[in-house]
Design an enzyme around this catalytic site. Structure first.
Site, mmCIF file in Angstrom:
data_model
loop_
_atom_site.group_PDB
_atom_site.id
_atom_site.type_symbol
_atom_site.label_atom_id
_atom_site.label_comp_id
_atom_site.label_asym_id
_atom_site.label_seq_id
_atom_site.Cartn_x
_atom_site.Cartn_y
_atom_site.Cartn_z
ATOM 1 N N HIS B 57 0.816 -1.157 -0.135
ATOM 2 C CA HIS B 57 -0.008 0.152 0.083
ATOM 3 C C HIS B 57 0.863 1.170 -0.019
ATOM 4 C CE1 HIS B 57 -2.992 -2.868 0.822
ATOM 5 N NE2 HIS B 57 -2.689 -3.255 2.282
ATOM 6 N N HIS B 219 -6.919 -4.761 -1.252
ATOM 7 C CA HIS B 219 -6.149 -5.849 -1.277
ATOM 8 C C HIS B 219 -6.203 -6.899 -2.264
ATOM 9 C CE1 HIS B 219 -6.592 -4.580 2.942
ATOM 10 N NE2 HIS B 219 -5.268 -4.941 3.019
#
Lengths: 207, 333
Positions: B57, B219
């Site tokens: 991320h 995700h």
């Protein structure tokens, strides 16, 4: 169950998740984030390494150590869930290098309780619980019927596998798959699947 | 899928080593315990902020460690939460005696691992407050799900609570403003392609050329549904409808807007999207006090974007404007 058998079970579990790693990851890619196989493989490999390095001389201590290793090495939800289950199992067992069948059943019950307490999942939520609960029921029923460990483990493995398959029709209500809503229906739950592998490993080493 | 890696198993550790090498003056990276801390931590008497989550991320969270934001970040494996030992080590390393705030995105694994770490920290006498971020309105917040996911608002929580801690806020105050920012935030995301994890080596899902995933997380998990690709102007309007329905903004309210790329979308498109956002919000009488456009809370190489709208008070704007010096966000310092 003695220390050697407990170790053999965890070793067989490590072998099973390694062999089925790609399948677990495929299942997880469909409704999760596609890392269940990798994470379980890393965790159980670490468990085997930790137990080989300093083998505990009591069955309970062995499961506590295995659980602590999973919590330390895996991350995600599966690390704390499986790790807490094994720790609770180990803590519930009486001390000593060998435990009776009834104590083992009680330990497995404590393991399931730990999973439910940490994850909050109920049967039908499409999680580990959907394989673990029926496996434990079958194990206890077999024990009550006079079965030995091999018989109880075989019954538990069958029930866990059926439970895991039954998750296909469920809509996930816990974990990452729950974000998919109805789209989670039609896919077998990866956590329930790995639970079935672990019960099958117990059946394999006791057969 | 081609990637600039050596071995998929080493990606996180090697990236951590690279981050340390790139920011030798500002960051201290503990490669064995796997955390990133401010070089000047612990700072006596200052409330420390610790966050963490799966890798993939970036710049979240490690790129937000520094003056005015996080004191430490714990990167887990790709898309996998960090482990309790790691979080505990980071918490102890930056605790300056005034307590530690854990900023946790609402995912089952992150919540469990941070909870276990907070219990261990409490055993060692460290006061920990947890701020849970759950801004993604694509997920229904009900007893039938794990609850809304933490996404873009994490950046705003870390920036604003971090500024409050930097100026001497107490543990309860820092946690409180973090929670207020989360409550005032809503986000919604679209994906055009799936991201590819180094371990899997192939995209997390396949999307036909003319379809998009609506309501994706960060995700690589699939979204709520698939739709045909529509012009950006229509997608922005739909996302803002969902955001403003979940967290209504009244005429004259001030907001901070984050147009966030998910890793594989060019800034050219993100600015185009911001232009559409500005138009729609102006129509609705919403005053955009501050805005941020770029790749901040990403999902590896996923092409996609998320919109976050946070209704802010003057106090939050003041804290947003406060100096920040991190690899990923830097102004006034």
């Amino acid at each position: 169950m003695d220390v050697a058998l407990a170790l053999a079970w965890l070793r067989a579990s490590a072998g099973a998740v390694a062999a089925e790693s790609d399948r677990l990851t495929r299942l997880d890619s469909a409704i999760g984030d596609g890392d269940h196989g990798v994470n379980m493989n890393r965790g159980f490999a670490a468990v085997v390494a930790a137990l080989d390095a300093t083998p505990p001389d009591a069955v309970g201590a062995l499961f506590v150590k295995a659980g602590g290793t999973l919590i330390s090495k895996v991350g995600g939800a599966s690390g704390p869930l499986y790790g807490s289950a094994l720790r609770a199992l180990g803590k519930a067992l009486p001390p000593g290098p060998e435990v009776e069948l009834a104590a083992l059943a009680g330990g497995l019950e404590a393991g399931l309780e730990a999973v439910r307490k940490l994850g909050g999942a109920e049967p039908g939520d499409k999680t580990i619980v959907d394989a673990y609960r029926p496996a434990l029921d079958a194990f206890e029923e077999a024990v009550a019927g006079g079965a030995d460990l091999a018989g109880a483990a075989a019954a538990a493995a069958r029930a866990a596998d059926e439970g895991a398959r039954a998750t296909t029709a469920m809509q996930a209500r816990k974990g990452r798959a729950s974000y998919l809503g109805e789209r989670s229906i039609g896919h077998q739950d990866p956590g329930a699947t790995s639970t079935a592998l672990i019960f099958k490993a117990l059946a394999d080493v006791t057969a | 899928m081609k990637k600039f890696i050596n071995d998929p198993a080493d990606v996180v550790a090697e990236a951590l080593a690279g981050l340390a090498a790139a920011h030798p003056d500002d960051l201290r990276v503990d490669v064995s315990e796997q955390y990133i801390a401010r070089a000047d931590a612990p700072r006596g008497g200052k409330v420390a902020l610790v966050s963490g989550g799966g890798s993939g991320h970036e710049p979240l969270h490690g790129g937000f460690v520094g003056t005015g934001m996080l004191d430490a970040a714990c990167p887990g494996e790709v898309f996998t939460s960090p482990v309790p030992d790691q979080i505990l080590a980071a918490t102890k390393a930056v605790d300056g005696g005034a307590g530690v705030v854990h900023v946790v995105k609402n995912y089952t694994g992150d919540v469990m691992n941070f909870q276990l770490a907070a219990e261990l920290a409490a055993d060692e006498g460290i006061a920990v407050e947890t701020v849970l971020v759950d801004d993604d309105v694509a997920v229904e917040n009900s007893t039938w799900t794990a609850g809304r996911r933490g996404t873009g608002a994490t950046l705003l929580v870390e920036k604003i609570a971090g500024a409050r801690a930097e100026e001497g806020g107490k543990l309860a105050e820092v946690a409180a403003i973090g929670r207020e920012v989360n409550t005032a935030s809503a986000s919604f995301a679209y994906a055009l392609t799936a991201g590819t994890t180094p371990a899997a080596g192939r995209p997390g899902f396949d999307l036909p050329e003319d379809e998009i995933e609506v309501g994706v997380g960060i995700h690589g998990e699939p979204g709520r549904r698939r739709e045909k690709l529509r012009p950006a102007r229509e997608l922005v309007r739909s996302a803002l409808d969902a955001i403003l329905e979940a967290k209504p903004v009244n005429d004259g309210d001030q907001v901070i807007v984050l147009v966030n790329g998910l890793g594989g979308t060019p800034l050219l498109e993100l600015y185009l999207v911001y232009g559409e956002v500005a138009t729609v919000l102006a129509e609705r009488g919403v005053r955009v006090a501050r805005r941020l456009v770029g790749n901040y809370v990403t999902s590896l190489d996923m092409a996609g974007m998320s919109l976050t709208v946070t209704r802010v008070t003057d106090e939050m704007i003041r804290l947003w404007d406060a100096p920040v010096r991190t690899p990923g966000l830097r102004w006034g310092a």
